[in-house]
Design a protein around this motif. Structure first.
Motif, PDB file in Angstrom:
ATOM      1  N   TYR A 346       0.841  -1.199   0.000  1.00  0.00           N
ATOM      2  CA  TYR A 346       0.000   0.000   0.000  1.00  0.00           C
ATOM      3  C   TYR A 346       0.881   1.256   0.000  1.00  0.00           C
ATOM      4  N   LEU A 347       1.899   1.269   0.855  1.00  0.00           N
ATOM      5  CA  LEU A 347       2.776   2.431   0.934  1.00  0.00           C
ATOM      6  C   LEU A 347       3.517   2.642  -0.391  1.00  0.00           C
ATOM      7  N   ARG A 348       3.954   1.540  -1.018  1.00  0.00           N
ATOM      8  CA  ARG A 348       4.661   1.657  -2.295  1.00  0.00           C
ATOM      9  C   ARG A 348       3.741   2.259  -3.367  1.00  0.00           C
ATOM     10  N   ALA A 349       2.449   1.922  -3.293  1.00  0.00           N
ATOM     11  CA  ALA A 349       1.513   2.488  -4.263  1.00  0.00           C
ATOM     12  C   ALA A 349       1.265   3.966  -4.001  1.00  0.00           C
ATOM     13  N   GLU A 350       1.377   4.370  -2.732  1.00  0.00           N
ATOM     14  CA  GLU A 350       1.090   5.745  -2.358  1.00  0.00           C
ATOM     15  C   GLU A 350       2.291   6.673  -2.519  1.00  0.00           C
ATOM     16  N   ILE A 351       3.482   6.096  -2.716  1.00  0.00           N
ATOM     17  CA  ILE A 351       4.701   6.900  -2.656  1.00  0.00           C
ATOM     18  C   ILE A 351       4.798   7.912  -3.799  1.00  0.00           C
ATOM     19  N   SER A 352       4.051   7.683  -4.857  1.00  0.00           N
ATOM     20  CA  SER A 352       4.144   8.593  -6.005  1.00  0.00           C
ATOM     21  C   SER A 352       3.726  10.022  -5.641  1.00  0.00           C
ATOM     22  N   ARG A 353       2.997  10.174  -4.534  1.00  0.00           N
ATOM     23  CA  ARG A 353       2.538  11.519  -4.179  1.00  0.00           C
ATOM     24  C   ARG A 353       3.686  12.445  -3.744  1.00  0.00           C
ATOM     25  N   ILE A 354       4.863  11.880  -3.464  1.00  0.00           N
ATOM     26  CA  ILE A 354       5.988  12.760  -3.112  1.00  0.00           C
ATOM     27  C   ILE A 354       6.756  13.195  -4.362  1.00  0.00           C
ATOM     28  N   GLY A 355       6.344  12.699  -5.541  1.00  0.00           N
ATOM     29  CA  GLY A 355       6.943  13.175  -6.785  1.00  0.00           C
ATOM     30  C   GLY A 355       7.847  12.150  -7.445  1.00  0.00           C
ATOM     31  N   HIS A 356       7.759  12.071  -8.767  1.00  0.00           N
ATOM     32  CA  HIS A 356       8.512  11.091  -9.546  1.00  0.00           C
ATOM     33  C   HIS A 356      10.026  11.233  -9.336  1.00  0.00           C
ATOM     34  N   VAL A 357      10.518  12.451  -9.359  1.00  0.00           N
ATOM     35  CA  VAL A 357      11.958  12.689  -9.217  1.00  0.00           C
ATOM     36  C   VAL A 357      12.444  12.214  -7.855  1.00  0.00           C
ATOM     37  N   GLU A 358      11.662  12.508  -6.822  1.00  0.00           N
ATOM     38  CA  GLU A 358      12.066  12.127  -5.470  1.00  0.00           C
ATOM     39  C   GLU A 358      12.040  10.606  -5.304  1.00  0.00           C
ATOM     40  N   VAL A 359      11.072   9.947  -5.927  1.00  0.00           N
ATOM     41  CA  VAL A 359      11.009   8.490  -5.847  1.00  0.00           C
ATOM     42  C   VAL A 359      12.238   7.870  -6.524  1.00  0.00           C
ATOM     43  N   GLU A 360      12.614   8.388  -7.694  1.00  0.00           N
ATOM     44  CA  GLU A 360      13.815   7.888  -8.365  1.00  0.00           C
ATOM     45  C   GLU A 360      15.050   8.092  -7.490  1.00  0.00           C
ATOM     46  N   HIS A 361      15.100   9.244  -6.823  1.00  0.00           N
ATOM     47  CA  HIS A 361      16.233   9.508  -5.928  1.00  0.00           C
ATOM     48  C   HIS A 361      16.277   8.482  -4.795  1.00  0.00           C
ATOM     49  N   LEU A 362      15.124   8.158  -4.235  1.00  0.00           N
ATOM     50  CA  LEU A 362      15.070   7.166  -3.153  1.00  0.00           C
ATOM     51  C   LEU A 362      15.516   5.792  -3.655  1.00  0.00           C
ATOM     52  N   GLU A 363      15.079   5.430  -4.863  1.00  0.00           N
ATOM     53  CA  GLU A 363      15.491   4.135  -5.431  1.00  0.00           C
ATOM     54  C   GLU A 363      17.007   4.092  -5.625  1.00  0.00           C
ATOM     55  N   LEU A 364      17.590   5.195  -6.119  1.00  0.00           N
ATOM     56  CA  LEU A 364      19.041   5.240  -6.301  1.00  0.00           C
ATOM     57  C   LEU A 364      19.767   5.196  -4.966  1.00  0.00           C
ATOM     58  N   THR A 365      19.202   5.868  -3.973  1.00  0.00           N
ATOM     59  CA  THR A 365      19.796   5.832  -2.629  1.00  0.00           C
ATOM     60  C   THR A 365      19.821   4.400  -2.115  1.00  0.00           C
ATOM     61  N   ALA A 366      18.707   3.684  -2.306  1.00  0.00           N
ATOM     62  CA  ALA A 366      18.634   2.284  -1.880  1.00  0.00           C
ATOM     63  C   ALA A 366      19.608   1.421  -2.671  1.00  0.00           C
ATOM     64  N   ALA A 367      19.741   1.690  -3.973  1.00  0.00           N
ATOM     65  CA  ALA A 367      20.677   0.917  -4.802  1.00  0.00           C
ATOM     66  C   ALA A 367      22.105   1.073  -4.302  1.00  0.00           C
ATOM     67  N   HIS A 368      22.524   2.309  -4.048  1.00  0.00           N
ATOM     68  CA  HIS A 368      23.896   2.549  -3.574  1.00  0.00           C
ATOM     69  C   HIS A 368      24.119   1.933  -2.195  1.00  0.00           C
ATOM     70  N   TRP A 369      23.104   2.028  -1.341  1.00  0.00           N
ATOM     71  CA  TRP A 369      23.232   1.476   0.007  1.00  0.00           C
ATOM     72  C   TRP A 369      23.456  -0.042  -0.052  1.00  0.00           C
ATOM     73  N   HIS A 370      22.637  -0.750  -0.822  1.00  0.00           N
ATOM     74  CA  HIS A 370      22.760  -2.207  -0.900  1.00  0.00           C
ATOM     75  C   HIS A 370      24.037  -2.615  -1.638  1.00  0.00           C
ATOM     76  N   ALA A 371      24.432  -1.849  -2.644  1.00  0.00           N
ATOM     77  CA  ALA A 371      25.674  -2.159  -3.357  1.00  0.00           C
ATOM     78  C   ALA A 371      26.865  -2.061  -2.422  1.00  0.00           C
ATOM     79  N   GLU A 372      26.837  -1.056  -1.534  1.00  0.00           N
ATOM     80  CA  GLU A 372      27.945  -0.870  -0.594  1.00  0.00           C
ATOM     81  C   GLU A 372      28.082  -2.056   0.348  1.00  0.00           C
ATOM     82  N   PHE A 373      26.949  -2.686   0.677  1.00  0.00           N
ATOM     83  CA  PHE A 373      26.975  -3.818   1.599  1.00  0.00           C
ATOM     84  C   PHE A 373      26.963  -5.164   0.876  1.00  0.00           C
TER      85      PHE A 373
END
Length: 888
Positions: A346-373
């Motif tokens: 449900y939260l993932r479906a609702e996240i678009s309300r913070i804006g497409h650019v911000e969602v992409e930024h969060l995905e990239l943040t998660a990608a870098h975080w997991h890559a580091e570990f």
């Protein structure tokens, strides 16, 4: 006050059991009797050894707390010697001392106990010391009274909490208090825990089992097959509200599987429930925190801080956990948190309300975080979600080896279909997709993908490190493909042409050397293969690459099997399977190929589990590679022939799925090690044509080796062409013609034994049998002696005591033969049977007579009777006959 709960029912009178008790909200309607929890609560409160005066039922919204307590109360009241049960459901207005006092007295007054009603009438709700007076009065009453306080999490007033806390610590011994709430009210419950006075039922206890979920679904007329039920349990994790909502959605639905696959927090009914019961009352700041931390599947407080920018992320997570907000710690990683799957969707479906650019930024943040570990697959998933070509390509280049070796082919293939077209066409992406195709057994796709890589230079730096890494991985995958399709030599040459020197990356070197070693094994170059595989294993251990270690050990086990080295093969198998189990790789095809080697090790030692292990592996391999599965099928039939009731039918199946068929990619040594057993099976079943066919195929596949000569000799012996059999076998026995499998040299000496017996050359037969025993003893190989026919086995029995240091192994071998049915034991008298036991001691008749307290003549008379009844003329033959008939 009535309100909807996760079970979808409202308050009504509890008049079925007592006219004055009221069922709380959510406590009636279609329900599932949860006997295990009812018993748990009742035993905790009434145990003779250690009864708990207070029980806490604490779980998130929709977990079925109220329903559980009400059903349990109904069961309790239906039993003998039922206590008086009073129920109070807390509301916001109860955060007033006078109001709560009046509510408690009203609940006790309406519990249906006349004496309790009289007691309440004497008490003043406005009295400041009501708690103490009530406690004293209940103690004086001396009756079993259980007080249920539902929705206790709504209590916040300090005075009320202090009153309740004091009351529970000093409550009368006949009183039990059951507190239900979404989270623990701010009471000093820890003191009760330490004093052993608090019993707790958690969300994990309340989670529905699959059987309970099935019962709830049945109330909606829904019956799911086991696969769909398992999928629903994965989605809901036993959350009562989720299962109930799923049941409502599934009612009358024509495609349950599809609905369950799509059942998430985005469905209207689920979303409405989450909004009204879970998310209601949350601040805007907390809602945004929830949205941002829903991007990854799990997170730590540090990761949450990076995603949200909140310096108090730890406090927020702590608050969510304390308030049972459908959040839990991951058992294997207690510092990691995750939301319930339905809430996260449900939260993932609702996240678009913070804006497409911000969602992409969060995905990239998660990608870098997991890559580091080092979580390459998860990092790549977030990168694909972001759609950033550069990050996707960078991650593919960095982690292509770990993703290929880690067995993530199928998941990666699905993931890359969502990546930008430019990323899909990158060489690293193509490499991974070729590996995925190989893992799935799709050889045409693997070959075509590698051919495309041959025709493009895109994404590589000619002469650079990246270029060589790419080439090594590409040619290693080509070797893997060639092992399945042929032309292994050419693929191996291409791999070696990339450069023999080490790359300096232990994990890469291990992977490349493993493929080289496997190619050499399939080419029959076992000594080279062993050396290369040893280096691969050393690199894999250095890199701590567990799966590669498993693959190396498994290949070394296959190599040992191809040589007939059972002890070494079993040792490699044991470690490889242990690592596979530790790494949860039990569905990996290689794991089951190793189990096939294990089944052979057991078969050659007469272990009854050999056939079942091979059959289990065949079942798994059928989902991956049909040809390899056919090999496993044939092995399972061969290993199970001894226990088959329809032997000829089994041999026919063996011929159809022969594990040495030329159509299968099998190392020549492994073909060789199975040949004699298959040949004997054909001849025993009377299929001489198949035996000739097998010998011809073996020459084509293996060339002029000792193994094929043994097959020819067995055929000649069966046709009583003794001279031809001896002539064919002579180069093998003299060492001029080498057997690829050491077990086949044992078979050769046993054939020679049979030839000598047929010629009445007893001395030669004994000498050849002794040589076979000498070769078999170090690895305790029993199977070749069972395959070679009854004449050799009879010689083994007749020669008891004549094998010197090999006699203990010979005795083990004799004991492994099935005893033939005989009436000899019925013919021998008790005294003759007593004397028979003494014969293997080789003591004289005089010594035996002295021990048995009889005359020497009596002993000699009994001996003559034994010889006559067993049809022998000597003591040695009598011992052999007795062993053959199961009398010794």
């Amino acid at each position: 006050m009535q309100r909807e709960l996760g079970v979808g029912v409202t308050a009504v009178d509890f008049g079925e059991f007592h006219s004055s008790i009221r069922i709380p909200p959510g406590a009636v309607g279609r329900t599932v009797t949860r006997t295990r929890l009812h018993t748990l609560l009742t035993e905790a409160l009434t145990s003779e050894d250690h009864p708990y005066p207070v029980a806490l039922v604490c779980a998130p919204a929709g977990s079925g707390k109220t329903q559980l307590a009400a059903d349990w109360a109904r069961d309790v009241l239906a039993g003998a010697d039922a206590p008086t049960i009073a129920w109070i459901t807390i509301e916001e207005r109860h955060n007033d001392l006078g109001v709560i006092h009046r509510a408690i007295l009203r609940a006790l007054n309406e519990a249906g106990n006349p004496r309790l009603r009289e007691l309440c009438d004497r008490l003043d709700a406005d009295s400041p010391d009501l708690g103490a007076r009530l406690s004293a009065q209940l103690n004086e009453l001396g009756e079993n009274i259980w007080l249920v306080i539902d929705d206790a999490h709504l209590l916040r007033d300090t005075d009320i909490l202090n009153d309740l806390e004091s009351f529970m610590r000093w409550q009368p011994p006949m009183l039990r208090t059951i507190i239900c709430g979404r989270f623990e009210p701010p009471l000093a419950l820890q003191r009760l825990r330490l004093d052993g006075k608090l019993f707790t039922v958690t969300a994990r206890d309340l989670a529905f089992t699959a059987d309970e979920a099935a019962a709830m679904l049945t109330e909606h007329g829904v019956r799911l097959d086991p696969g769909d039920l398992d999928a629903l349990m994965d989605r809901t994790e036993g959350w009562a509200a989720g299962i109930r909502l799923a049941g409502m959605s599934l009612e009358g639905h024509t495609d349950p599987s599809r609905l369950i696959a799509e059942f998430s927090g985005t469905r209207r009914a689920v979303a409405d429930y989450l909004i009204e019961e879970v998310l209601a009352g949350q601040t805007d700041e907390m809602r945004e925190f929830l949205l941002r931390t829903s991007v990854p599947e799990s997170f730590t407080t540090e990761f949450a801080e990076v995603l949200t920018g909140c310096t108090d992320a730890h406090d927020k997570v702590d608050w969510l956990e304390h308030h049972n907000f459908l959040i839990s710690r991951i058992d294997e990683s207690p510092t990691h948190y995750r939301y319930h799957p339905l809430l996260r969707s449900y939260l993932r479906a609702e996240i678009s309300r913070i804006g497409h650019v911000e969602v992409e930024h969060l995905e990239l943040t998660a990608a870098h975080w997991h890559a580091e570990f080092g979580d390459s697959l998860v990092a790549l998933e977030h990168a694909v979600n972001s759609g950033d070509h550069d990050v996707i390509v960078a991650l593919l280049s960095q982690s292509s080896l770990s993703l290929i070796v880690g067995g993530h082919g199928e998941a990666l293939d699905r993931l890359l279909t969502r990546a930008p077209r430019t990323a899909q066409e990158h060489p690293s992406a193509r490499l991974i997709r070729a590996a995925a195709a190989l893992a799935a057994g799709n050889l045409p796709v693997a070959r075509s993908t590698l051919d495309i890589l041959d025709r493009t230079k895109a994404g590589t730096v000619i002469g650079g490190t990246d270029s060589r890494r790419h080439l090594l991985l590409r040619e290693s995958l080509r070797v893997q493909t060639a092992i399945q399709t042929g032309d292994i030599g050419a693929a191996l040459t291409r791999l070696r042409s990339v450069g023999p020197e080490s790359t300096g990356e232990s994990d890469l070197d291990a992977f490349v050397l493993l493929q080289e070693g496997r190619a050499l094994l399939f080419l029959g170059r076992s000594e080279e293969s062993e050396h290369v595989l040893g280096e691969a294993l050393a690199h894999a251990r250095l890199a701590d690459a567990s799966l590669t270690v498993m693959y190396c050990l498994g290949t070394l086990a296959a190599l040992a099997m191809s040589r007939g080295e059972v002890v070494r093969a079993a040792a490699f198998v044991s470690e490889s399977l242990m690592i596979g189990a530790e790494q949860s790789a039990t569905s990996d095809p290689t794991f089951h190929l190793v189990r096939l080697v294990d089944s052979w090790c057991r078969y050659i030692r007469l272990d009854e589990d050999a056939a079942s292990i091979a059959a289990e592996s065949a079942d798994v391999l059928h989902r991956v590679n049909a040809e390899t599965a056919a090999f496993a099928d044939g092995a399972a039939v061969l290993f199970g022939l001894d226990g088959s009731d329809r032997r000829h039918s089994a041999v026919t199946t063996l011929h159809t799925h022969s594990p040495v068929s030329s159509t299968m990619p099998v190392p020549p040594g492994i073909r060789a090690v199975l040949l004699p057993a298959i040949q004997y099976a054909y001849l025993t079943a009377g299929e001489v044509g198949w035996a000739h066919e097998l010998a011809a195929d073996a020459k084509t596949l293996l060339g002029p080796t000792g193994d094929t000569a043994v097959l020819d000799a067995i055929v000649h012996l069966h046709a009583h062409r003794l001279d031809q059999a001896r002539k064919t076998l002579q180069p093998v026995l003299e060492g001029a013609l080498v057997c690829a499998a050491g077990t086949n040299l044992i078979a050769a000496w046993l054939v020679d034994t049979a030839i000598a017996l047929a010629r009445k050359h007893d001395s030669r037969a004994h000498s050849a049998l002794t040589e076979a025993l000498r070769l078999a003893e170090p690895d305790s190989l029993l199977r070749p002696f069972h395959d070679c026919g009854p004449q050799v086995r009879d010689l083994l029995v007749r020669s008891t005591g004549r094998f010197g240091v090999l006699e203990p192994f010979a005795e083990t071998l004799r004991a492994s033969f099935p005893r033939s049915e005989s009436a000899a034991s019925d013919m021998l008298t008790p005294r003759e049977l007593e004397l028979l036991v003494e014969l293997p001691s080789w003591r004289t008749a005089e010594q035996i007579a002295a021990d048995l307290c009889v005359s020497v003549n009596t002993v000699k008379t009994h001996l003559r009777g034994i010889y006559r009844k067993l049809g022998v003329t000597s003591r040695r033959d009598a011992i052999a006959a007795a062993q053959h008939n199961g009398l010794l």
